[in-house]
Design an enzyme around this catalytic site. Structure first.
Site, short mmCIF file in Angstrom:
data_model
loop_
_atom_site.label_atom_id
_atom_site.label_comp_id
_atom_site.label_asym_id
_atom_site.label_seq_id
_atom_site.Cartn_x
_atom_site.Cartn_y
_atom_site.Cartn_z
N CYS A 13 44.63 31.19 33.28
CA CYS A 13 45.46 30.02 33.48
C CYS A 13 45.75 29.73 34.95
O CYS A 13 45.66 30.60 35.80
CB CYS A 13 46.82 30.20 32.81
SG CYS A 13 46.71 30.48 31.06
N GLY A 39 40.87 27.80 34.56
CA GLY A 39 40.91 27.54 33.13
C GLY A 39 40.25 26.22 32.81
O GLY A 39 40.67 25.19 33.32
N ASN A 114 51.09 31.54 33.67
CA ASN A 114 49.85 32.22 34.02
C ASN A 114 50.11 33.72 33.93
O ASN A 114 51.00 34.23 34.58
CB ASN A 114 49.43 31.84 35.45
CG ASN A 114 48.23 32.64 35.95
OD1 ASN A 114 48.08 32.84 37.15
ND2 ASN A 114 47.37 33.09 35.07
N GLY A 115 49.34 34.38 33.09
CA GLY A 115 49.53 35.82 32.92
C GLY A 115 49.44 36.19 31.46
O GLY A 115 48.95 35.40 30.64
N TYR A 254 37.07 37.65 42.65
CA TYR A 254 36.41 36.60 41.87
C TYR A 254 37.30 35.43 41.45
O TYR A 254 36.88 34.28 41.53
CB TYR A 254 35.79 37.22 40.62
CG TYR A 254 35.20 36.21 39.67
CD1 TYR A 254 34.07 35.46 40.03
CD2 TYR A 254 35.77 35.96 38.43
CE1 TYR A 254 33.53 34.52 39.16
CE2 TYR A 254 35.23 35.03 37.56
CZ TYR A 254 34.12 34.31 37.94
OH TYR A 254 33.59 33.38 37.09
#
Ligand code: SF4
Length: 479
Positions: A13, A39, A114-115, A254
């Protein structure tokens, strides 16, 4: 859903928020567009116009949803938050698309997260037993239910109360009728930054999304920090018990965009340095260094500079592979990796090449790429990986296969080399990775980063996974 031609770990996310700008929804759409790499499955925006919340949440790419003639015009208000999602949990059903919104006792609350919460399943079990009716399968909804049941009066207090009960990784933005809230978990596993555009405040997963709207970077939100932004300004709260910082090291390798500044470091430069370390640790006699595009490009440049071996684009990536091809029909499945990557035959014929990629997950794509460059005439293929071997799954918001499916978990270095059929294979060492980042692995004896997918040293215990294993062994014993 993992694309069949894409053997990568995926960030699940990205989040973005604007407070106090006439074009808040449009800016949020642009910010999400810059965060698209975090995402690609779905995107959503919730805005508040002083009287009501409006929401647009859809499956698809940001440009398709919020581009020209899209849904942005339906969103009204000077404050908004948005979310891009890549998730396997619950598939791509619209009810899982964020931001999630609910009317609580103290007013409306929208959250974009996010997570991944490592105890969400247990919490959800208890909440359902108490009568909570979940609308989605997303762990973010757990936070909303906990906040709704909190006995505190103010929404900020309710949110803090809820977050004190969750474990795991979260960087989230939340919107109420009066406030934009940004918060990072006490370990600071996922990134979150604060920016400013004229008088408006911006929150974003990455700085590249500030750049796209012309906002200035102000600072990273600190681990365990909550910022509450109102018309009066910005207030910092430290409501959680302090923990040692454990930022996700894979963001540098990445996940984050190379043009982002993450915790004070330019991601592109870090990747180049990792490539240089790799060249020093594991040299090979070769005619050219070739990246697996796009993610292998900065590390390949670093490898080339440090080794003096020329950098060449020997593999070309097709950026326009659409969803039809990402979810291929049986008719085109056999084309496999070539839909995304193609060998530049003229460059490769008769040459000894060093292929550079950021990581190996299952190894299936690496194997096909080696086969492809050999078919194109490469004389020798040396594979160099700009991360240590990925041996463990992530529980903190990254889509990873089970540990048992990770190539480096199953096989030795020689076994992996044999599997991908390269002439040689090497990964950057953990020490080399930290050297490239200019960081010590430990400060005063404590780890500084989360590197659990390489080391198995998890900063937060994966409670749900442990419980799941416990139940499985209980079932096995009962059979
Ligand atoms: Fe990042 Fe790996 Fe830690 Fe997950 S386990 S947070 S991907 S370093």
């Amino acid at each position: 859903m993992t694309a069949p031609f894409d053997d990568k770990l995926h960030e699940e996310c990205g989040v973005f928020g604007v407070f106090g700008h006439d074009d808040a929804p449009a800016l949020t759409a642009l910010g999400l567009h810059a965060l698209q790499h975090r995402g690609q499955e779905a995107a959503g925006i919730v805005a508040f116009d002083g009287a009501q919340f409006t929401s647009e949440r859809h499956v698809g790419l940001v440009g398709d949803i919020f581009g020209n003639d899209g849904h942005t015009a339906k969103l009204k208000g000077r404050n908004s938050i948005g979310h891009v999602r890549y998730s396997t949990t619950g598939g791509s059903i619209v009810r899982n698309v964020q931001p999630m919104f609910a009317d609580l006792a103290g007013g409306g609350l929208a959250i974009a997260h996010n997570g991944n919460l490592t105890n969400a399943r247990l919490l959800r079990h208890d909440l359902v037993a108490e009568g909570a009716i979940f609308q989605s399968t997303s762990d973010t909804e757990t936070i909303i239910h906990l906040a709704a049941r909190s006995h505190y009066e103010l929404i900020v207090e309710k949110l803090i109360d809820a977050l004190k009960r969750v474990e795991g990784a979260y960087s989230l933005v939340a919107l109420t009728s009066k406030k934009l809230i940004g918060v990072r978990d006490p370990y600071g596993v996922r990134p979150l930054v604060l920016g400013k555009l004229d008088d408006a405040y911006i929150l974003s997963s990455e700085t590249c999304a500030l750049d796209i709207i012309g906002a200035d970077f102000v600072r990273d939100i600190a681990p365990g920090e909550m910022v509450v932004i109102t018309h009066e300004g910005i207030e910092t709260l430290r409501p959680f018990q302090a923990k040692p910082k454990r930022f996700c090291i894979f963001e540098y390798i990445y996940f984050a965009r190379p043009d982002s500044m993450v915790e004070g470091k330019n991601v592109y430069e870090v990747r180049k340095q990792i490539g240089a370390e790799l060249a020093r640790e594991s040299p090979a006699a070769a005619d050219m260094v070739i990246p697996i595009p796009d993610s292998g490009v900065p590390a390949a440049l670093g490898f080339s500079t440090a080794s003096g071996i020329p950098f060449e684009l020997g593999i070309i990536r097709n950026h326009y592979i659409g969803r039809t091809f990402i979810e291929p029909s049986d008719r085109i499945r056999h084309l496999g990796v070539k839909l995304k990557h193609n060998a530049n035959r003229e460059k490769l014929k008769g040459k000894r090449i060093i292929l550079v990629d950021d990581s190996i997950v299952r190894g299936t794509t690496s194997k096909k790429i080696v086969e492809m460059v050999r078919d194109a005439g490469a004389a020798e293929v040396h594979f160099r990986i700009a991360s240590p071997p990925t041996t463990h799954s992530c529980f903190y918001g990254v889509d990873t296969p089970n540990k048992e499916d990770l190539l480096a978990h199953k096989l030795s270095l020689e076994g992996m080399r044999d599997f991908i059929e390269a002439d040689s294979l090497a990964f950057v060492s953990m020490d080399g990775l930290y050297r490239a980042m200019g960081e010590a692995k430990r400060l005063s004896g404590a780890p500084q980063f989360c590197d659990a997918c390489f080391s198995g040293d998890y900063p937060v215990e994966p409670t749900d996974a442990r419980e799941f294993r416990r139940q499985l062994s209980f079932l096995a014993e009962a059979v």
